[in-house]
Design a protein around this motif. Structure first.
Motif, PDB file in Angstrom:
ATOM      1  N   ASP A  31       0.846  -1.193   0.000  1.00 18.19           N
ATOM      2  CA  ASP A  31       0.000   0.000   0.000  1.00 18.19           C
ATOM      3  C   ASP A  31       0.889   1.254   0.000  1.00 18.19           C
ATOM      4  O   ASP A  31       1.200   1.817   1.042  1.00 18.19           O
ATOM      5  CB  ASP A  31      -0.895  -0.038   1.253  1.00 18.19           C
ATOM      6  N   THR A  32       1.335   1.638  -1.191  1.00 19.56           N
ATOM      7  CA  THR A  32       2.194   2.819  -1.323  1.00 19.56           C
ATOM      8  C   THR A  32       1.878   3.507  -2.638  1.00 19.56           C
ATOM      9  O   THR A  32       1.016   3.058  -3.397  1.00 19.56           O
ATOM     10  CB  THR A  32       3.690   2.417  -1.255  1.00 19.56           C
ATOM     11  N   SER A  33       2.572   4.621  -2.893  1.00 18.14           N
ATOM     12  CA  SER A  33       2.359   5.311  -4.169  1.00 18.14           C
ATOM     13  C   SER A  33       3.668   5.923  -4.628  1.00 18.14           C
ATOM     14  O   SER A  33       4.538   6.264  -3.817  1.00 18.14           O
ATOM     15  CB  SER A  33       1.315   6.428  -3.998  1.00 18.14           C
ATOM     16  N   GLU A  39       8.196  11.950  -3.048  1.00 17.48           N
ATOM     17  CA  GLU A  39       8.217  13.156  -2.202  1.00 17.48           C
ATOM     18  C   GLU A  39       8.951  12.926  -0.885  1.00 17.48           C
ATOM     19  O   GLU A  39       9.653  13.808  -0.401  1.00 17.48           O
ATOM     20  CB  GLU A  39       6.782  13.613  -1.920  1.00 17.48           C
ATOM     21  N   ARG A  40       8.780  11.733  -0.285  1.00 18.58           N
ATOM     22  CA  ARG A  40       9.377  11.497   1.041  1.00 18.58           C
ATOM     23  C   ARG A  40      10.827  11.064   0.993  1.00 18.58           C
ATOM     24  O   ARG A  40      11.540  11.157   1.982  1.00 18.58           O
ATOM     25  CB  ARG A  40       8.582  10.422   1.788  1.00 18.58           C
ATOM     26  N   THR A  41      11.268  10.523  -0.184  1.00 17.73           N
ATOM     27  CA  THR A  41      12.631   9.976  -0.217  1.00 17.73           C
ATOM     28  C   THR A  41      13.480  10.462  -1.390  1.00 17.73           C
ATOM     29  O   THR A  41      14.697  10.492  -1.300  1.00 17.73           O
ATOM     30  CB  THR A  41      12.611   8.424  -0.310  1.00 17.73           C
ATOM     31  N   ASP A 155       6.295  -4.986   4.123  1.00 20.27           N
ATOM     32  CA  ASP A 155       6.455  -3.842   5.033  1.00 20.27           C
ATOM     33  C   ASP A 155       6.761  -2.580   4.221  1.00 20.27           C
ATOM     34  O   ASP A 155       7.895  -2.358   3.785  1.00 20.27           O
ATOM     35  CB  ASP A 155       7.590  -4.133   6.028  1.00 20.27           C
ATOM     36  N   ARG A 156       5.775  -1.739   4.025  1.00 15.40           N
ATOM     37  CA  ARG A 156       5.969  -0.557   3.174  1.00 15.40           C
ATOM     38  C   ARG A 156       6.938   0.458   3.794  1.00 15.40           C
ATOM     39  O   ARG A 156       7.466   1.328   3.107  1.00 15.40           O
ATOM     40  CB  ARG A 156       4.625   0.124   2.888  1.00 15.40           C
ATOM     41  N   ASN A 157       7.153   0.344   5.122  1.00 16.77           N
ATOM     42  CA  ASN A 157       8.077   1.275   5.774  1.00 16.77           C
ATOM     43  C   ASN A 157       9.525   1.079   5.319  1.00 16.77           C
ATOM     44  O   ASN A 157      10.342   1.998   5.436  1.00 16.77           O
ATOM     45  CB  ASN A 157       8.042   1.100   7.299  1.00 16.77           C
ATOM     46  N   GLU A 221      13.145   2.157  12.442  1.00 11.99           N
ATOM     47  CA  GLU A 221      12.344   3.275  12.957  1.00 11.99           C
ATOM     48  C   GLU A 221      12.827   4.504  12.192  1.00 11.99           C
ATOM     49  O   GLU A 221      13.692   5.249  12.661  1.00 11.99           O
ATOM     50  CB  GLU A 221      12.590   3.483  14.461  1.00 11.99           C
ATOM     51  N   GLY A 222      12.288   4.678  10.995  1.00 14.87           N
ATOM     52  CA  GLY A 222      12.804   5.702  10.083  1.00 14.87           C
ATOM     53  C   GLY A 222      12.875   7.092  10.687  1.00 14.87           C
ATOM     54  O   GLY A 222      13.865   7.804  10.530  1.00 14.87           O
ATOM     55  N   ARG A 223      11.813   7.451  11.406  1.00 15.86           N
ATOM     56  CA  ARG A 223      11.751   8.804  11.951  1.00 15.86           C
ATOM     57  C   ARG A 223      12.866   9.057  12.978  1.00 15.86           C
ATOM     58  O   ARG A 223      13.451  10.135  13.024  1.00 15.86           O
ATOM     59  CB  ARG A 223      10.389   9.033  12.606  1.00 15.86           C
ATOM     60  N   GLU A 224      13.143   8.019  13.811  1.00 13.62           N
ATOM     61  CA  GLU A 224      14.204   8.129  14.819  1.00 13.62           C
ATOM     62  C   GLU A 224      15.567   8.342  14.148  1.00 13.62           C
ATOM     63  O   GLU A 224      16.370   9.172  14.578  1.00 13.62           O
ATOM     64  CB  GLU A 224      14.267   6.851  15.675  1.00 13.62           C
ATOM     65  N   ALA A 256      28.177  11.452  -0.476  1.00 11.03           N
ATOM     66  CA  ALA A 256      27.468  11.168   0.782  1.00 11.03           C
ATOM     67  C   ALA A 256      26.674   9.877   0.661  1.00 11.03           C
ATOM     68  O   ALA A 256      26.209   9.530  -0.434  1.00 11.03           O
ATOM     69  CB  ALA A 256      26.516  12.309   1.114  1.00 11.03           C
ATOM     70  N   HIS A 257      26.500   9.200   1.786  1.00  8.18           N
ATOM     71  CA  HIS A 257      25.564   8.072   1.785  1.00  8.18           C
ATOM     72  C   HIS A 257      24.176   8.616   1.472  1.00  8.18           C
ATOM     73  O   HIS A 257      23.740   9.623   2.026  1.00  8.18           O
ATOM     74  CB  HIS A 257      25.550   7.378   3.143  1.00  8.18           C
ATOM     75  N   GLN A 258      23.477   7.885   0.584  1.00  6.10           N
ATOM     76  CA  GLN A 258      22.185   8.387   0.141  1.00  6.10           C
ATOM     77  C   GLN A 258      21.052   7.493   0.634  1.00  6.10           C
ATOM     78  O   GLN A 258      20.851   6.398   0.120  1.00  6.10           O
ATOM     79  CB  GLN A 258      22.184   8.476  -1.381  1.00  6.10           C
ATOM     80  N   ALA A 259      20.370   7.994   1.665  1.00  3.38           N
ATOM     81  CA  ALA A 259      19.220   7.277   2.210  1.00  3.38           C
ATOM     82  C   ALA A 259      17.945   8.025   1.865  1.00  3.38           C
ATOM     83  O   ALA A 259      16.905   7.416   1.624  1.00  3.38           O
ATOM     84  CB  ALA A 259      19.347   7.141   3.718  1.00  3.38           C
ATOM     85  N   ASN A 260      18.041   9.344   1.842  1.00  2.13           N
ATOM     86  CA  ASN A 260      16.841  10.170   1.681  1.00  2.13           C
ATOM     87  C   ASN A 260      17.259  11.560   1.205  1.00  2.13           C
ATOM     88  O   ASN A 260      18.121  12.187   1.829  1.00  2.13           O
ATOM     89  CB  ASN A 260      16.129  10.258   3.038  1.00  2.13           C
ATOM     90  N   MET A 261      16.643  12.048   0.129  1.00  2.00           N
ATOM     91  CA  MET A 261      16.995  13.378  -0.389  1.00  2.00           C
ATOM     92  C   MET A 261      16.706  14.465   0.627  1.00  2.00           C
ATOM     93  O   MET A 261      17.397  15.482   0.671  1.00  2.00           O
ATOM     94  CB  MET A 261      16.222  13.671  -1.683  1.00  2.00           C
ATOM     95  N   ARG A 262      15.675  14.237   1.457  1.00  2.00           N
ATOM     96  CA  ARG A 262      15.360  15.280   2.449  1.00  2.00           C
ATOM     97  C   ARG A 262      16.494  15.406   3.476  1.00  2.00           C
ATOM     98  O   ARG A 262      16.766  16.492   3.963  1.00  2.00           O
ATOM     99  CB  ARG A 262      14.025  14.979   3.140  1.00  2.00           C
ATOM    100  N   ILE A 263      17.140  14.284   3.803  1.00  2.00           N
ATOM    101  CA  ILE A 263      18.284  14.344   4.733  1.00  2.00           C
ATOM    102  C   ILE A 263      19.426  15.133   4.078  1.00  2.00           C
ATOM    103  O   ILE A 263      20.006  16.042   4.678  1.00  2.00           O
ATOM    104  CB  ILE A 263      18.775  12.919   5.101  1.00  2.00           C
ATOM    105  N   GLY A 286      18.092   3.808  -5.126  1.00  6.66           N
ATOM    106  CA  GLY A 286      17.589   3.662  -3.769  1.00  6.66           C
ATOM    107  C   GLY A 286      18.752   3.690  -2.787  1.00  6.66           C
ATOM    108  O   GLY A 286      19.876   4.075  -3.147  1.00  6.66           O
ATOM    109  N   ASN A 287      18.484   3.259  -1.568  1.00  7.45           N
ATOM    110  CA  ASN A 287      19.508   3.237  -0.515  1.00  7.45           C
ATOM    111  C   ASN A 287      20.301   1.934  -0.642  1.00  7.45           C
ATOM    112  O   ASN A 287      19.756   0.857  -0.436  1.00  7.45           O
ATOM    113  CB  ASN A 287      18.794   3.335   0.835  1.00  7.45           C
ATOM    114  N   THR A 288      21.577   2.039  -1.002  1.00  8.41           N
ATOM    115  CA  THR A 288      22.405   0.823  -1.138  1.00  8.41           C
ATOM    116  C   THR A 288      23.397   0.694   0.012  1.00  8.41           C
ATOM    117  O   THR A 288      24.445   0.052  -0.124  1.00  8.41           O
ATOM    118  CB  THR A 288      23.153   0.793  -2.490  1.00  8.41           C
TER     119      THR A 288
END
Ligand code: UT7
Length: 330
Positions: A31-33, A39-41, A155-157, A221-224, A256-263, A286-288
């Motif tokens: 269940d994702t889009s 937008e989030r990553t 696990d969509r997280n 725990e992505g947010r943490e 840089a390590h790339q996990a998330n563009m927002r980071i 993606g995150n490798t």
């Protein structure tokens, strides 16, 4: 310790896994889009290795490319250091497999380092210490990860984030002023549970129950992790630059390590290094994890984006929480 020896990177290489899994493919699995993931990553797709390829195969491919660029043969390497958390098997090391698969027969020491997404920088730091103390001359450092095989595709997280791949560098003792200027390594163990594969180790040995409970997959725990990532990576970047008497304006390339563009956007703003200076490929890989820095570095080098004497800053953070930096005069 001799101060005359420097550690210079003379070759880079990568293994780009053939398969592609797009956000639209994932829409059909969980269940994702595409919109949420983008937008989030900042991720649009990630690479998936064929079933008959192991983590060490990808690593060996990357090392061979790096050896070619360096003009070296497998037996010229006197140490192999492999950063991975998704090795071929718990025993023996993936580095030992790499030695075999690149065709080296000189019995050089080969070992893995476990520092999750910071594994490549940890490996580079170990190599630098061996080279600067004269205990090694030419070292292969690899980051290689088969993350999609440790992913819970229910696990969509997590399953939308990670991909497969490997990157490598060949570092050698050098008398010039070019090379690794510093490395800084850190671990904050207050957040060990924020990013883990809980099953399959001594704490929870593999059993029908651990498998049924999906304990062998990555949990995050992505947010943490996100909260500390921006601060720790920014601090590490600033410390690396200051420790060598430079200012952030002197940095030419950030790998840089790339996990998330927002980071990365937040780090870029916080330390005041424009995002244009970052070697980025998160959108396509993606995150490798430990492979993220050496893959993007190799692409930047081959695209001519890194020039002699450029100041290259590496920063990475992952499970542990372990993180670190390397500053290199290219
Ligand atoms: O590489 C090692 C280090 N790792 C990192 O640096 C990762 C750091 N963390 C992150 O990058 C981000 O935390 C994530 C990308 C993992 C998650 O983004 P987020 O903005 O922190 O989302 P969230 O976990 O706070 O979840 C927000 C919402 C939740 O729904 P509710 O509770 O607000 O209704 C989630 O259930 O988004 C939901 N969500 C999803 N929705 C659609 C989580 N995953 C997805 C998904 N598709 N794939």
């Amino acid at each position: 310790m001799s101060v005359d020896i420097n550690t210079r990177i003379i070759g880079t290489g990568k293994y780009k896994a053939e398969g592609v899994l797009t956000n639209h493919d994932l829409e059909k699995m969980v269940d994702t889009s595409d919109q949420w993931i983008t937008e989030r990553t900042g991720i649009s797709e990630r690479r998936i290795a064929p079933k008959d390829v192991a983590t060490s195969d990808m690593a060996a491919g990357a090392v061979k490319e790096a050896l070619d660029m360096a003009g070296k043969k497998p037996d010229d390497i006197d140490m192999i250091i492999c950063g991975t958390v998704t090795g071929d098997m718990p025993l023996p090391s993936t580095a030992a497999m790499i030695q075999k698969k690149i065709g080296a027969s000189n019995m050089c020491p080969a070992f893995d380092v476990s520092a999750a997404c910071a594994g490549f920088i940890y490996g580079l730091s170990v190599a630098d210490a061996f080279i600067k103390t004269g205990k090694a001359k030419t070292v292969a450092i690899v980051g290689t990860e088969m993350l999609t095989r440790f992913m819970d595709f229910e696990d969509r997280n997590t399953c939308v984030l990670f991909g497969d791949g490997a990157g490598a560098v060949i570092a050698t003792a050098d008398q010039s002023d070019r090379g690794i200027l510093s490395t800084h390594l850190y671990t904050d163990s207050s957040l060990t549970a924020a990013l883990q594969i809980p099953g399959g180790g001594s704490l929870e040995p593999a059993s029908a129950e651990t498998i049924a409970n999906r304990r062998h997959f990555i949990q995050m725990e992505g947010r943490e992790v996100f909260k500390v990532a921006v601060k720790y990576l920014s601090d590490a970047a600033e410390t690396a630059v200051k420790a060598n008497g430079y200012s952030v304006d002197d940095v030419n390339v950030v790998s840089a390590h790339q996990a998330n563009m927002r980071i990365l956007s937040a780090v870029s703003k916080r330390v005041n290094i424009p995002l244009e200076k970052f070697a980025l490929n998160l959108k396509y890989y993606g995150n490798t994890s430990s492979a993220s820095i050496p893959i993007s570095l190799d692409e930047a080098v081959r695209e001519g984006k890194v020039s002699e004497n450029d100041l290259v800053l590496m920063i990475a953070l992952g499970g542990g929480i372990s993180w670190g930096s390397a500053l290199i005069k290219w």
